[in-house]
Design an enzyme around this catalytic site. Structure first.
Site, PDB file in Angstrom:
ATOM      1  N   ASP A   1     -10.023  18.437 -13.571  1.00  0.00           N
ATOM      2  CA  ASP A   1     -10.209  17.079 -14.080  1.00  0.00           C
ATOM      3  C   ASP A   1      -9.993  17.167 -15.586  1.00  0.00           C
ATOM      4  O   ASP A   1     -10.821  17.676 -16.326  1.00  0.00           O
ATOM      5  CB  ASP A   1     -11.615  16.589 -13.732  1.00  0.00           C
ATOM      6  CG  ASP A   1     -11.894  15.174 -14.242  1.00  0.00           C
ATOM      7  OD1 ASP A   1     -11.189  14.718 -15.166  1.00  0.00           O
ATOM      8  OD2 ASP A   1     -12.835  14.540 -13.729  1.00  0.00           O
TER       9      ASP A   1
ATOM     10  N   ARG B   1       0.816  -1.214   0.000  1.00  0.00           N
ATOM     11  CA  ARG B   1       0.000   0.000   0.000  1.00  0.00           C
ATOM     12  C   ARG B   1       0.856   1.274   0.000  1.00  0.00           C
ATOM     13  O   ARG B   1       0.408   2.336  -0.401  1.00  0.00           O
ATOM     14  CB  ARG B   1      -0.984  -0.008   1.173  1.00  0.00           C
ATOM     15  CG  ARG B   1      -1.956   1.151   1.167  1.00  0.00           C
ATOM     16  CD  ARG B   1      -3.235   0.940   1.983  1.00  0.00           C
ATOM     17  NE  ARG B   1      -3.104  -0.009   3.064  1.00  0.00           N
ATOM     18  CZ  ARG B   1      -2.493   0.233   4.231  1.00  0.00           C
ATOM     19  NH1 ARG B   1      -1.968   1.412   4.484  1.00  0.00           N
ATOM     20  NH2 ARG B   1      -2.417  -0.713   5.154  1.00  0.00           N
TER      21      ARG B   1
ATOM     22  N   TYR C   1     -18.669  15.662 -14.327  1.00  0.00           N
ATOM     23  CA  TYR C   1     -18.948  14.247 -14.138  1.00  0.00           C
ATOM     24  C   TYR C   1     -19.993  14.097 -13.033  1.00  0.00           C
ATOM     25  O   TYR C   1     -19.833  14.623 -11.934  1.00  0.00           O
ATOM     26  CB  TYR C   1     -17.646  13.513 -13.791  1.00  0.00           C
ATOM     27  CG  TYR C   1     -17.753  12.029 -13.913  1.00  0.00           C
ATOM     28  CD1 TYR C   1     -17.971  11.423 -15.144  1.00  0.00           C
ATOM     29  CD2 TYR C   1     -17.653  11.209 -12.792  1.00  0.00           C
ATOM     30  CE1 TYR C   1     -18.079  10.054 -15.263  1.00  0.00           C
ATOM     31  CE2 TYR C   1     -17.748   9.839 -12.894  1.00  0.00           C
ATOM     32  CZ  TYR C   1     -17.963   9.267 -14.132  1.00  0.00           C
ATOM     33  OH  TYR C   1     -18.071   7.911 -14.238  1.00  0.00           O
TER      34      TYR C   1
ATOM     35  N   LYS D   1      -9.837   6.028 -18.976  1.00  0.00           N
ATOM     36  CA  LYS D   1     -10.260   6.518 -20.282  1.00  0.00           C
ATOM     37  C   LYS D   1      -9.070   6.527 -21.263  1.00  0.00           C
ATOM     38  O   LYS D   1      -8.568   5.481 -21.594  1.00  0.00           O
ATOM     39  CB  LYS D   1     -10.892   7.907 -20.127  1.00  0.00           C
ATOM     40  CG  LYS D   1     -11.912   7.987 -18.963  1.00  0.00           C
ATOM     41  CD  LYS D   1     -13.133   7.130 -19.189  1.00  0.00           C
ATOM     42  CE  LYS D   1     -14.025   7.003 -17.953  1.00  0.00           C
ATOM     43  NZ  LYS D   1     -14.414   8.217 -17.302  1.00  0.00           N
TER      44      LYS D   1
HETATM   45  C1  LIG Z   1     -14.918   8.549 -16.064  1.00  0.00           C
HETATM   46  C2  LIG Z   1     -14.657   9.878 -15.469  1.00  0.00           C
HETATM   47  C3  LIG Z   1     -14.404  10.017 -14.110  1.00  0.00           C
HETATM   48  C4  LIG Z   1     -14.427   8.840 -13.176  1.00  0.00           C
HETATM   49  O1  LIG Z   1     -13.384   7.954 -13.445  1.00  0.00           O
HETATM   50  P1  LIG Z   1     -13.457   6.388 -13.086  1.00  0.00           P
HETATM   51  O2  LIG Z   1     -12.137   5.880 -13.545  1.00  0.00           O
HETATM   52  O3  LIG Z   1     -14.623   5.828 -13.822  1.00  0.00           O
HETATM   53  O4  LIG Z   1     -13.655   6.308 -11.615  1.00  0.00           O
HETATM   54  C5  LIG Z   1     -14.126  11.276 -13.620  1.00  0.00           C
HETATM   55  N1  LIG Z   1     -14.119  12.357 -14.419  1.00  0.00           N
HETATM   56  C6  LIG Z   1     -14.355  12.259 -15.736  1.00  0.00           C
HETATM   57  C7  LIG Z   1     -14.330  13.486 -16.567  1.00  0.00           C
HETATM   58  C8  LIG Z   1     -14.642  11.024 -16.311  1.00  0.00           C
HETATM   59  O5  LIG Z   1     -14.887  10.933 -17.609  1.00  0.00           O
END
Ligand SMILES: *Cc1c(COP(=O)(O)O)cnc(C)c1O
Length: 419
Positions: free
Chosen positions: A210, A85, A138, A235
């Site tokens: 983000d 961890r 999101y 993604k």
């Molecule tokens: C998918 C997504 C998230 C969340 O990510 P996960 O890997 O699914 O937890 C957060 N912000 C944006 C813009 C996303 O497209």
């Protein structure tokens, strides 16, 4: 030996786009995506890095353990690991590469994009604090802020994405953080980061972006003075729809504080997942270049189609933030949102008739995915709230992969006939 890289300059090319150019002696994006932070020599002369698949690490004898404990007390980064961890060499190598790609000093890889967001917010905010969030973000981020953080006495103001006057007006004496995506989901609104950072610095507030939809190829918020960047690595960065992870990238002391707390929260990445992320990063430049090109071609095609009412893509002059996107991004990404001429049922007929795409959430992977946000993300939400956000039944979000644009357009052509 490790290779570390710092700044890459950018300039306009002939079409007015910002393109990353190599400053003197600075490797380009794809070179960094392959080599940054990697050791040159691996055990057994293996070209590829080993996956150190272990939950714990052993000590020779008690003296060895005491030596490590002393080292840990006095050194910033220990020369070895103690327990899974707290660190893993496979994970660490990928973190170094992610930090380099975003022009940060440090990156913390966590188990999902949401883990990156929740970890950062829980560490940065305390009871009595206030944060400002932009609205076109999101869905789960907004739920976390509105329902969960509120229980701990953290207040939040949601402002329309792109409205910098509303954003500044929302800042209170106890505001600690501004959180936004750029581009946003699903309308691809682009925040002017120069203005954002100017406001935030003047009011002594931190900024968290983000940057999932942009990827470090298209935008590096840290270069604008943003404090922290998060990505859903699930993604574009991992890129193959087979791995879940998230990352927090930043500079200096703030990242040290985050690292300490993260090992307590425990949202760590498995070493094999980290290996696959590293593998995905090797082709990030190639994949995103193709997705940028596909996105622009398909957005232009859709905008001229009589069965499509409206298209949102920052690369189109019709997009409200086209000027900002052109100024601060090297490409506009692979997500295109559009409204079908007709109702939700017409949009569903169109989606069901698509042959190359799958109906699925997510984006940024090699294969194209398509969905109706009203059903996929907002099915259990109050319809009035959803419509206030502009999410109509006939809205479609197309997350374009790396297929050939001509094939995707042929598929769209036949499916739009069903509308
Ligand atoms: C998918 C997504 C998230 C969340 O990510 P996960 O890997 O699914 O937890 C957060 N912000 C944006 C813009 C996303 O497209």
């Amino acid at each position: 030996m490790t290779i570390t890289f710092t700044k890459t300059a950018s300039r306009r090319n002939g079409s007015g786009h910002r393109e990353q150019v190599q400053a003197h002696n600075q490797p380009g994006f794809s070179t960094q995506a392959l080599h940054a932070g990697a050791s040159r020599n691996h055990p057994h002369h293996s070209l590829t890095p080993p996956i150190i698949q272990t939950a714990t690490y052993t000590f020779e004898d008690t003296a060895d353990l005491i030596n490590f404990m002393d080292e840990r007390m006095f050194m910033e980064e220990a020369t070895r690991q103690e327990y899974g961890r707290y660190g893993n060499p496979t994970v660490r190598a990928v973190e170094r590469r992610l930090a380099a790609l975003d022009h940060g000093d440090e990156a913390i890889l966590v188990s999902s994009g949401m883990a990156a967001i929740t970890t950062a917010l829980l560490i940065l905010l305390s009871t009595g604090d206030h944060l400002v969030v932009t609205d076109d973000s999101y869905h789960r981020t907004r739920v976390f802020v509105n329902r969960f953080l509120r229980r701990f006495g953290v207040e939040c103001t949601i402002v329309p994405a792109g409205d910098m006057v509303a954003l500044e007006q929302a800042i209170q004496p106890n505001t600690r953080l501004i959180l936004s995506e750029t581009p946003t989901n699903p309308f691809l609104r682009c925040l002017d980061l120069e203005i954002l950072v100017e406001i935030a610095r003047r009011r002594d507030v931190r900024t968290l972006i983000d940057s999932t939809f942009a990827t470090p190829l298209n935008l590096r918020p840290l270069d604008y003075g943003v404090d922290l960047v998060v990505h859903s690595v699930t993604k574009y960065l991992a890129g193959h729809n087979d791995i879940m992870a998230g990352v927090i990238v930043g500079k200096g002391g703030l990242m040290m504080a985050l690292r300490e707390s993260q090992s307590m929260f425990g949202a760590v990445v498995d070493p094999t997942a980290a290996y696959h992320i590293g593998r995905g990063l090797q082709t990030l430049g190639l994949r995103v270049e193709r997705q940028n090109a596909n996105g622009l071609t398909i957005a232009r095609y859709l905008e001229n189609h009589p069965k499509v009412r409206r298209v949102w893509y920052p690369g189109l002059p019709s997009h409200p933030d086209h000027a900002i996107a052109r100024r601060q991004m090297a490409g506009f990404g692979g997500v295109v949102s559009f409204e079908i001429e007709g109702d939700g049922a017409a949009a569903a007929r169109f989606i069901d008739a698509m042959k190359l795409t799958h109906i699925a959430p997510s984006l940024g992977g090699v294969d194209s995915l398509i969905e109706q946000p009203a059903i996929m993300s907002y099915y259990d939400s109050d319809p009035e709230e959803r419509l206030a956000l502009g999410i109509r039944d006939e809205l479609v979000r197309f997350a374009i992969g790396i297929e050939d644009a001509a094939d995707l357009i042929a598929d769209l052509e036949q499916a739009l006939e069903r509308v």
